[in-house]
Scaffold this motif. Structure first.
Motif, PDB file in Angstrom:
ATOM      1  N   SER A  54       0.790  -1.239   0.000  1.00  0.00           N
ATOM      2  CA  SER A  54       0.000   0.000   0.000  1.00  0.00           C
ATOM      3  C   SER A  54       0.817   1.281   0.000  1.00  0.00           C
ATOM      4  CB  SER A  54      -0.947   0.009   1.209  1.00  0.00           C
ATOM      5  OG  SER A  54      -0.223  -0.152   2.416  1.00  0.00           O
ATOM      6  N   CYS A  55       2.106   1.202   0.301  1.00  0.00           N
ATOM      7  CA  CYS A  55       2.909   2.431   0.400  1.00  0.00           C
ATOM      8  C   CYS A  55       4.142   2.357  -0.500  1.00  0.00           C
ATOM      9  CB  CYS A  55       3.340   2.666   1.845  1.00  0.00           C
ATOM     10  SG  CYS A  55       4.271   4.194   2.096  1.00  0.00           S
ATOM     11  N   PRO A  56       4.160   3.094  -1.617  1.00  0.00           N
ATOM     12  CA  PRO A  56       5.325   3.088  -2.517  1.00  0.00           C
ATOM     13  C   PRO A  56       6.566   3.699  -1.873  1.00  0.00           C
ATOM     14  CG  PRO A  56       3.364   3.905  -3.633  1.00  0.00           C
ATOM     15  CD  PRO A  56       3.036   3.854  -2.178  1.00  0.00           C
ATOM     16  N   TYR A  57       6.393   4.775  -1.130  1.00  0.00           N
ATOM     17  CA  TYR A  57       7.491   5.395  -0.389  1.00  0.00           C
ATOM     18  C   TYR A  57       6.918   6.415   0.588  1.00  0.00           C
ATOM     19  CZ  TYR A  57       7.035   9.104  -3.985  1.00  0.00           C
ATOM     20  OH  TYR A  57       6.547  10.072  -4.837  1.00  0.00           O
ATOM     21  N   MET A  58       7.760   6.856   1.521  1.00  0.00           N
ATOM     22  CA  MET A  58       7.328   7.796   2.559  1.00  0.00           C
ATOM     23  C   MET A  58       8.546   8.589   3.030  1.00  0.00           C
ATOM     24  SD  MET A  58       6.999   5.254   5.835  1.00  0.00           S
ATOM     25  CE  MET A  58       8.506   4.526   6.521  1.00  0.00           C
ATOM     26  N   PHE A  59       8.325   9.437   4.011  1.00  0.00           N
ATOM     27  CA  PHE A  59       9.398  10.292   4.502  1.00  0.00           C
ATOM     28  C   PHE A  59       9.412  10.331   6.029  1.00  0.00           C
ATOM     29  CE2 PHE A  59       8.045  11.721   0.368  1.00  0.00           C
ATOM     30  CZ  PHE A  59       9.229  11.946  -0.308  1.00  0.00           C
ATOM     31  N   LEU A  60      10.518  10.767   6.566  1.00  0.00           N
ATOM     32  CA  LEU A  60      10.647  11.091   7.989  1.00  0.00           C
ATOM     33  C   LEU A  60      12.045  11.670   8.197  1.00  0.00           C
ATOM     34  CD1 LEU A  60       8.753  10.896  10.455  1.00  0.00           C
ATOM     35  CD2 LEU A  60      10.010   8.878  11.177  1.00  0.00           C
ATOM     36  N   TRP A  61      12.482  11.718   9.407  1.00  0.00           N
ATOM     37  CA  TRP A  61      13.825  12.151   9.759  1.00  0.00           C
ATOM     38  C   TRP A  61      14.282  11.236  10.876  1.00  0.00           C
ATOM     39  CZ3 TRP A  61       9.800  15.359   8.682  1.00  0.00           C
ATOM     40  CH2 TRP A  61       8.837  15.478   9.694  1.00  0.00           C
ATOM     41  N   ASN A  62      15.523  11.376  11.280  1.00  0.00           N
ATOM     42  CA  ASN A  62      16.039  10.522  12.341  1.00  0.00           C
ATOM     43  C   ASN A  62      15.522  11.028  13.683  1.00  0.00           C
ATOM     44  OD1 ASN A  62      17.687   9.269  14.342  1.00  0.00           O
ATOM     45  ND2 ASN A  62      19.210   8.819  12.764  1.00  0.00           N
ATOM     46  N   MET A  63      14.553  10.309  14.258  1.00  0.00           N
ATOM     47  CA  MET A  63      13.918  10.753  15.491  1.00  0.00           C
ATOM     48  C   MET A  63      14.868  10.771  16.680  1.00  0.00           C
ATOM     49  SD  MET A  63      11.014  11.879  15.003  1.00  0.00           S
ATOM     50  CE  MET A  63      10.667  12.053  16.747  1.00  0.00           C
ATOM     51  N   ILE A  64      15.830   9.852  16.686  1.00  0.00           N
ATOM     52  CA  ILE A  64      16.807   9.853  17.780  1.00  0.00           C
ATOM     53  C   ILE A  64      17.674  11.106  17.696  1.00  0.00           C
ATOM     54  CG2 ILE A  64      18.788   8.636  18.760  1.00  0.00           C
ATOM     55  CD1 ILE A  64      17.498   6.025  17.845  1.00  0.00           C
ATOM     56  N   ASP A  65      18.051  11.487  16.471  1.00  0.00           N
ATOM     57  CA  ASP A  65      18.811  12.723  16.287  1.00  0.00           C
ATOM     58  C   ASP A  65      18.008  13.940  16.728  1.00  0.00           C
ATOM     59  OD1 ASP A  65      21.004  11.401  15.336  1.00  0.00           O
ATOM     60  OD2 ASP A  65      20.748  11.991  13.239  1.00  0.00           O
ATOM     61  N   LEU A  66      16.698  13.938  16.425  1.00  0.00           N
ATOM     62  CA  LEU A  66      15.849  15.053  16.845  1.00  0.00           C
ATOM     63  C   LEU A  66      15.809  15.140  18.370  1.00  0.00           C
ATOM     64  CD1 LEU A  66      13.914  17.326  15.963  1.00  0.00           C
ATOM     65  CD2 LEU A  66      12.056  15.656  16.082  1.00  0.00           C
ATOM     66  N   GLY A  67      15.721  13.971  19.023  1.00  0.00           N
ATOM     67  CA  GLY A  67      15.749  13.952  20.482  1.00  0.00           C
ATOM     68  C   GLY A  67      17.091  14.410  21.030  1.00  0.00           C
ATOM     69  N   ASN A  68      18.180  13.973  20.381  1.00  0.00           N
ATOM     70  CA  ASN A  68      19.522  14.426  20.776  1.00  0.00           C
ATOM     71  C   ASN A  68      19.623  15.949  20.718  1.00  0.00           C
ATOM     72  OD1 ASN A  68      21.437  11.692  19.266  1.00  0.00           O
ATOM     73  ND2 ASN A  68      20.680  11.933  21.339  1.00  0.00           N
ATOM     74  N   LEU A  69      19.198  16.506  19.584  1.00  0.00           N
ATOM     75  CA  LEU A  69      19.279  17.952  19.395  1.00  0.00           C
ATOM     76  C   LEU A  69      18.448  18.685  20.451  1.00  0.00           C
ATOM     77  CD1 LEU A  69      20.211  20.414  17.820  1.00  0.00           C
ATOM     78  CD2 LEU A  69      18.326  20.034  16.208  1.00  0.00           C
ATOM     79  N   ALA A  70      17.257  18.173  20.724  1.00  0.00           N
ATOM     80  CA  ALA A  70      16.399  18.794  21.728  1.00  0.00           C
ATOM     81  C   ALA A  70      17.017  18.706  23.122  1.00  0.00           C
ATOM     82  CB  ALA A  70      15.024  18.139  21.719  1.00  0.00           C
ATOM     83  N   GLY A  71      17.670  17.569  23.414  1.00  0.00           N
ATOM     84  CA  GLY A  71      18.323  17.404  24.714  1.00  0.00           C
ATOM     85  C   GLY A  71      19.484  18.364  24.890  1.00  0.00           C
ATOM     86  N   TYR A  72      20.343  18.445  23.883  1.00  0.00           N
ATOM     87  CA  TYR A  72      21.483  19.357  23.960  1.00  0.00           C
ATOM     88  C   TYR A  72      21.031  20.819  24.017  1.00  0.00           C
ATOM     89  CZ  TYR A  72      24.846  15.596  23.045  1.00  0.00           C
ATOM     90  OH  TYR A  72      25.625  14.463  23.141  1.00  0.00           O
ATOM     91  N   THR A  73      19.944  21.131  23.338  1.00  0.00           N
ATOM     92  CA  THR A  73      19.424  22.497  23.367  1.00  0.00           C
ATOM     93  C   THR A  73      18.871  22.822  24.748  1.00  0.00           C
ATOM     94  OG1 THR A  73      18.836  22.292  21.015  1.00  0.00           O
ATOM     95  CG2 THR A  73      17.894  24.141  22.209  1.00  0.00           C
TER      96      THR A  73
END
Length: 376
Positions: free
Chosen positions: A300-319
């Motif tokens: 049902s899904c040919p392709y999709m998108f996202l980002w690295n959620m762990i990296d987003l959490g890392n960035l939020a933690g360091y910020t």
């Protein structure tokens, strides 16, 4: 605080003991006694949880470090769990203590309760993935007035309610990317629908608005018809129900775009199980979407998108750490180092400050297993 908690626990235990004794003397009091005992046990569990969080905050303070908290959108959200793991790693790598609170439901009221608890514990910072742009305003002001650094991630609040927003990618770029995916999968024309999270989710609303703006600005998309924006409230069952309703209401539907990991997984399952010709795209986790990925009739899904959620959490933690340490104010032009991630800069986007992680990443049938195996 600790004495009060101990008193609550002891009192609950005494009540449970007395009620248990009464229950043995008369059959007709057995049910009320059991109910009261369960309530006492629930109070004890709540007290234990509060004590554990207070102990964590005290540990951060006594060690000379800081205590940084994250309030996610809701419990059981795999997207948020990955974010939380990255956040915790970054805070602990910086010598701090991390507290992660998962509200029972994806509502503003559930988040307000968690934030109020964190304020009473005296944490140093509170990071929120907001369920509502405006409803958190009062409690976040209370946190700021108490000297707590407030910031947001994934889903923002009004700019005057926090220091800075940690954004996974440019809003306009996400909207354009999703619209182009719909255009491609639909063959440049036909009906499509959007399956969002909640109607108050600021990130979802901003991405959807960006999709609409991009479509209106270019005649290339003139043969695409957005028939409905449905809301699954980031609940699997409701997202399933909404997908089924879209299929029934729009027999000529070609594509459903879900800019939420809960929605895309639920929708993709409905489409694949029913052998529907309608295709799914949007933002999804490889680990949840691997079985639905494929550019053929069986998937049902040919392709999709996202980002690295762990990296987003890392960035939020360091910020969070940078704000508490005073290395960052949240004003446009501020520059700081986010651990091993390198240097970042606060930018102004339409009058609101944010730090942007990067561009959306495309997941295809060829690379989805690799990322799923990495735990995403």
């Amino acid at each position: 605080m600790k004495k009060k908690l101990l008193s609550v626990v002891l009192a609950a235990a005494m009540v449970a003991s007395v009620l248990a004794g009464c229950g043995s003397s008369a059959a007709e009091t057995a049910a009320p006694a059991a109910a009261d005992t369960q309530e006492a046990a629930a109070d004890t569990a709540a007290a234990d949880t509060a004590a554990a969080d207070t102990a964590a905050a005290d540990a951060g303070a006594s060690s000379g470090g800081m205590t940084c908290a994250l309030v996610t959108k809701s419990a059981g959200n795999a997207f948020m769990e990955l974010l939380g793991s990255g956040f915790k790693d970054a805070v602990e790598a910086s010598g701090g203590t991390a507290i992660i609170k998962d509200p029972a439901s994806a509502t503003a009221d559930a988040q307000i309760s968690e934030i109020s608890s964190l304020i009473s514990q005296g944490v140093d910072s509170i990071l929120v993935a907001a369920n509502d742009e405006n409803a958190l305003k009062a409690v976040l002001k209370e946190a700021t007035d108490a000297g707590i650094k407030v910031l947001t991630v994934d889903s923002d609040v009004s700019a005057d309610s926090r220091a800075v927003f940690i954004n996974q990618a440019s809003t306009e770029l996400i909207g354009q990317t999703l619209l182009d995916a719909v255009y491609d999968i639909a063959g440049g024309e036909g009906q499509y629908a959007i399956l969002s999270a909640t109607s108050q989710a600021t990130n979802q609303n901003a991405w959807i608005e960006a999709m609409k703006n991009a479509a209106a600005a270019d005649s290339k998309y003139s043969k695409l018809e957005l028939v409905e924006v449905a809301y699954g409230d980031d609940e699997p069952q409701k997202s399933t129900d909404q997908t089924q309703a879209l299929l029934e209401k729009y027999p000529d539907l070609k594509v459903i775009c879900a800019p939420t990991t809960v929605g895309i997984a639920a929708g993709a399952k409905v489409l694949q199980d029913s052998k529907s010709k309608v295709k799914m795209t949007g933002l999804g986790l490889p680990s949840e979407m691997q079985e639905y990925m494929g550019d053929d009739d069986a998937h049902s899904c040919p392709y999709m998108f996202l980002w690295n959620m762990i990296d987003l959490g890392n960035l939020a933690g360091y910020t969070s750490v940078a704000l508490v340490n005073g290395d960052l104010t949240g004003k446009a032009g501020d520059k700081y180092t986010a651990g091993s991630m390198g240097d970042f800069e606060v930018v102004d986007v339409n009058g609101a400050t944010q730090v942007i992680l990067g561009n959306p990443f495309k997941f295809t049938p060829e690379n989805v297993k690799e990322w799923a195996d990495k735990g995403m």
